[in-house]
Design a protein around this motif. Structure first.
Motif, PDB file in Angstrom:
ATOM      1  N   SER A 166      64.349 100.689  16.072  1.00 36.55           N
ATOM      2  CA  SER A 166      63.757 101.621  17.036  1.00 36.55           C
ATOM      3  C   SER A 166      62.250 101.430  17.161  1.00 36.55           C
ATOM      4  CB  SER A 166      64.057 103.067  16.620  1.00 36.55           C
ATOM      5  OG  SER A 166      63.470 103.352  15.347  1.00 36.55           O
ATOM      6  N   LEU A 167      61.629 100.851  16.131  1.00 36.13           N
ATOM      7  CA  LEU A 167      60.185 100.604  16.169  1.00 36.13           C
ATOM      8  C   LEU A 167      59.820  99.501  17.151  1.00 36.13           C
ATOM      9  CD1 LEU A 167      59.408 100.762  12.330  1.00 36.13           C
ATOM     10  CD2 LEU A 167      58.903 102.508  14.053  1.00 36.13           C
ATOM     11  N   GLN A 168      60.820  98.800  17.646  1.00 35.85           N
ATOM     12  CA  GLN A 168      60.554  97.733  18.612  1.00 35.85           C
ATOM     13  C   GLN A 168      60.491  98.247  20.053  1.00 35.85           C
ATOM     14  OE1 GLN A 168      63.886  95.127  17.448  1.00 35.85           O
ATOM     15  NE2 GLN A 168      62.391  93.682  16.629  1.00 35.85           N
ATOM     16  N   GLN A 169      60.705  99.558  20.221  1.00 35.85           N
ATOM     17  CA  GLN A 169      60.731 100.124  21.570  1.00 35.85           C
ATOM     18  C   GLN A 169      59.343 100.507  22.081  1.00 35.85           C
ATOM     19  OE1 GLN A 169      63.540 103.361  21.385  1.00 35.85           O
ATOM     20  NE2 GLN A 169      65.257 102.014  20.831  1.00 35.85           N
ATOM     21  N   THR A 170      58.374 100.585  21.191  1.00 34.71           N
ATOM     22  CA  THR A 170      56.993 100.877  21.592  1.00 34.71           C
ATOM     23  C   THR A 170      56.099  99.692  21.235  1.00 34.71           C
ATOM     24  OG1 THR A 170      56.555 101.948  19.452  1.00 34.71           O
ATOM     25  CG2 THR A 170      57.261 103.362  21.277  1.00 34.71           C
ATOM     26  N   SER A 171      55.066  99.480  22.040  1.00 34.45           N
ATOM     27  CA  SER A 171      54.185  98.335  21.786  1.00 34.45           C
ATOM     28  C   SER A 171      52.732  98.709  22.007  1.00 34.45           C
ATOM     29  CB  SER A 171      54.566  97.161  22.699  1.00 34.45           C
ATOM     30  OG  SER A 171      54.341  97.496  24.055  1.00 34.45           O
ATOM     31  N   PHE A 172      51.856  97.889  21.442  1.00 35.09           N
ATOM     32  CA  PHE A 172      50.416  98.086  21.566  1.00 35.09           C
ATOM     33  C   PHE A 172      49.749  96.716  21.591  1.00 35.09           C
ATOM     34  CE2 PHE A 172      46.262  98.612  19.321  1.00 35.09           C
ATOM     35  CZ  PHE A 172      45.611  99.347  20.311  1.00 35.09           C
ATOM     36  N   ASP A 176      55.089  94.922  19.522  1.00 38.85           N
ATOM     37  CA  ASP A 176      55.758  96.182  19.218  1.00 38.85           C
ATOM     38  C   ASP A 176      55.343  96.697  17.847  1.00 38.85           C
ATOM     39  OD1 ASP A 176      57.740  95.241  17.114  1.00 38.85           O
ATOM     40  OD2 ASP A 176      58.365  93.973  18.790  1.00 38.85           O
ATOM     41  N   THR A 177      55.685  97.943  17.577  1.00 39.82           N
ATOM     42  CA  THR A 177      55.229  98.607  16.350  1.00 39.82           C
ATOM     43  C   THR A 177      55.725  97.900  15.099  1.00 39.82           C
ATOM     44  OG1 THR A 177      55.222 100.730  17.519  1.00 39.82           O
ATOM     45  CG2 THR A 177      55.170 100.799  15.108  1.00 39.82           C
ATOM     46  N   TRP A 180      53.744  94.791  14.578  1.00 37.67           N
ATOM     47  CA  TRP A 180      52.432  95.073  14.007  1.00 37.67           C
ATOM     48  C   TRP A 180      52.515  95.289  12.496  1.00 37.67           C
ATOM     49  CZ3 TRP A 180      47.536  94.537  15.204  1.00 37.67           C
ATOM     50  CH2 TRP A 180      47.146  94.450  16.545  1.00 37.67           C
TER      51      TRP A 180
END
Length: 509
Positions: A166-172, A176-177, A180
């Motif tokens: 699920s941490l791959q669904q947001t990125s910066f 993705d998280t 990082w």
């Protein structure tokens, strides 16, 4: 202090001209703090800890890098048979063995790192050119390789904790998280290892080498059982006649060019070698023998997979991802991480660290320079570099193309012009009468030779009409550098052969 000059009880008579007001008692060898600190100093003979095994494990790690496997497997996919691939790797290994011995002997004789070695041909100030070129290539690839390793770590994390996906669904900033978290973890781990200096790197390589060899041997044996010991030596109709030999020698030349960085700054490692014999023995087991073992693994992994389903793998990680047992998958992925870190440390971290130390010897030591190198490798956001073919091909490819001419110039100057007779003391002096002062600290003949031969190298790298000789670009660029420099080099030079033991430093970390 990093820039503190060594103290002696008496002033040696190694330098023929005197200080205008007499010799400074606190600096009897008249060394310059702008050229000398404890990390750039020659290594003491008694303090050298790199033996044959150390050098062997250096190659045990680097030869089995994922990039090298991708290259060799690509040859299989292009229609070369297993035997032709082994022949190409064998020819390349013999050439590399010779080149690495030539480069390695320089480090063993003088005990100095690559930026200081470059002062011999380019001058005490001109040496910044080759040092920074080599460092720039390395620091970009350090970030890229850390990113690639973080992807392997992401697979491991998801295998152990599926919810982490699920941490791959947001990125910066393009990552993705989870990416990082994995990247920063591996980035910090490498900084910790390198902060303890070359001795810690040697110990890590010695640990990683056997792990890698055993892991790939185990993968090959597992695939043999999976395929019922059926190994396809070709994907179909293999090359023959002239086309076959062009392919073999072209692949061998490309194999050597992959190591264009290492043959240039191998002295960064062999400055710690106990003897020439240790270099030769370590290179022999680490290059020809180890590369044939590597070739055998390539043939088995690709041949068995092709016999199973007619598909050609792109990397050993493809085999690892197919392992049905989660524990074994994690262990194999962990071994690939150990490998990638080992390759990154020696190929992409040492060079920029010494380059920065050489640029600011009054301010930086090995540890602080390593930290700065790591920070640069992070802030360039290497995943964006990796995803940009233009940057990889034109920027990093262009810089890499210049390493061949640099090698040719430095080798021609050291072995032919100077006949391996080096005044190590003068490498750290700014006196205009010094051997390597040239004109305001720059040997403009070497710089001119680099400019001229670089044109040749860049044309070979980027002009489509010359793609036929593309595989031989490193050799042609290196040869051009050597020939142009020999035509321009000053022949009447000081050939004093003076070691640097009086100013040498035993590595403390």
């Amino acid at each position: 202090m990093a820039h503190q000059l060594p103290e002696t009880t008496s002033a040696p008579t190694l330098f023929t001209h005197s200080h205008p007001q007499g010799i400074d008692p606190s600096n009897p060898h008249e060394l310059s703090a702008s050229l000398y600190n404890e990390d750039l100093a020659p290594t003491t003979r008694k303090g050298r800890t790199w033996n044959s095994y150390s050098i062997f494990t250096l190659w045990a790690n680097d030869v089995h890098s994922l990039g090298n496997y991708a290259f060799a497997i690509g040859l299989f996919a292009l229609g070369m048979s297993g035997w032709q691939i082994l022949a190409a790797l064998g020819i390349g290994a013999i050439l590399l063995f010779a080149l690495l011995n030539l480069s390695g002997f320089m480090g063993e004789k003088t005990g100095v790192p690559f930026p200081v070695m470059s002062r011999i041909a380019f001058g005490i100030n001109g040496a910044q050119i080759p040092a920074l070129l080599r460092g720039a290539v390395a620091i970009a690839w350090f970030g890229i390789q850390t990113f690639l390793a973080s992807q392997v770590l992401s697979v491991m994390v998801i295998a152990l904790a599926p919810g982490a996906a699920s941490l791959q669904q947001t990125s910066f900033l393009g990552l993705d998280t989870l990416g990082w978290i994995c990247f920063v973890t591996l980035w910090a781990l490498q900084l910790v290892i390198v902060s303890y200096g070359m001795e810690m790197i040697r110990k890590y390589e010695a640990f990683a080498g056997p792990v890698i060899l055993v892991t790939f041997l185990a993968l090959a044996i597992w695939m043999l059982f999976e395929s019922g010991f059926n190994v396809s030596m070709t994907t179909g109709e293999s090359r023959s006649g002239l086309d076959m030999w062009v392919g073999i020698f072209g692949a061998a030349a490309l194999w050597v060019s992959i190591y264009g960085t290492f043959v240039l700054n191998f002295c960064d490692f062999t400055r710690g070698a106990s003897s020439k014999k240790a270099i030769v023995r370590g290179n022999f087991f680490g290059i020809p023998l180890n590369m044939l073992f590597f070739g055998a693994i390539v043939v088995v992994l690709t041949g068995t997979q092709f016999s199973i389903n007619g598909a050609v793998i792109s990397s050993p990680s493809d085999v690892v991802e197919a392992i049905p047992n989660t524990l074994l998958l994690v262990l194999a992925s962990g071994a690939l991480l150990i490998l990638t870190i080992a390759v990154n440390l020696m190929a992409n971290f040492v060079a920029p660290t010494y380059a920065l130390t050489n640029l600011f010897p009054k301010k930086l030591n090995f540890r602080t320079a390593a930290l700065i190198s790591g920070v640069i490798g992070l802030v360039i956001l290497p995943w964006n570099l990796y995803n940009s073919p233009e940057i990889i091909n034109y920027f990093l490819g262009g810089l890499g193309a210049l390493l061949g001419p640099l090698f040719g110039i430095i080798m021609a100057d050291y072995w032919i012009v100077r006949r391996a007779r080096i005044n190590v003391m003068d490498l750290y002096r700014t006196n205009p009468e010094g051997t390597y002062y040239f004109t305001r600290g720059v040997n403009f003949r070497a710089v001119a030779a680099l400019v001229i031969s670089s044109v040749v190298a860049l044309l070979l790298a980027f002009v489509p009409a010359l793609h036929v000789v593309g595989p031989f670009a490193w050799f042609l660029g290196s040869g051009a550098g050597a020939i142009v420099y020999l035509l321009m080099a000053k022949r009447r030079i000081d050939l004093a052969d003076i070691d640097g033991e009086a100013i040498a430093v035993t590595p403390k970390h």
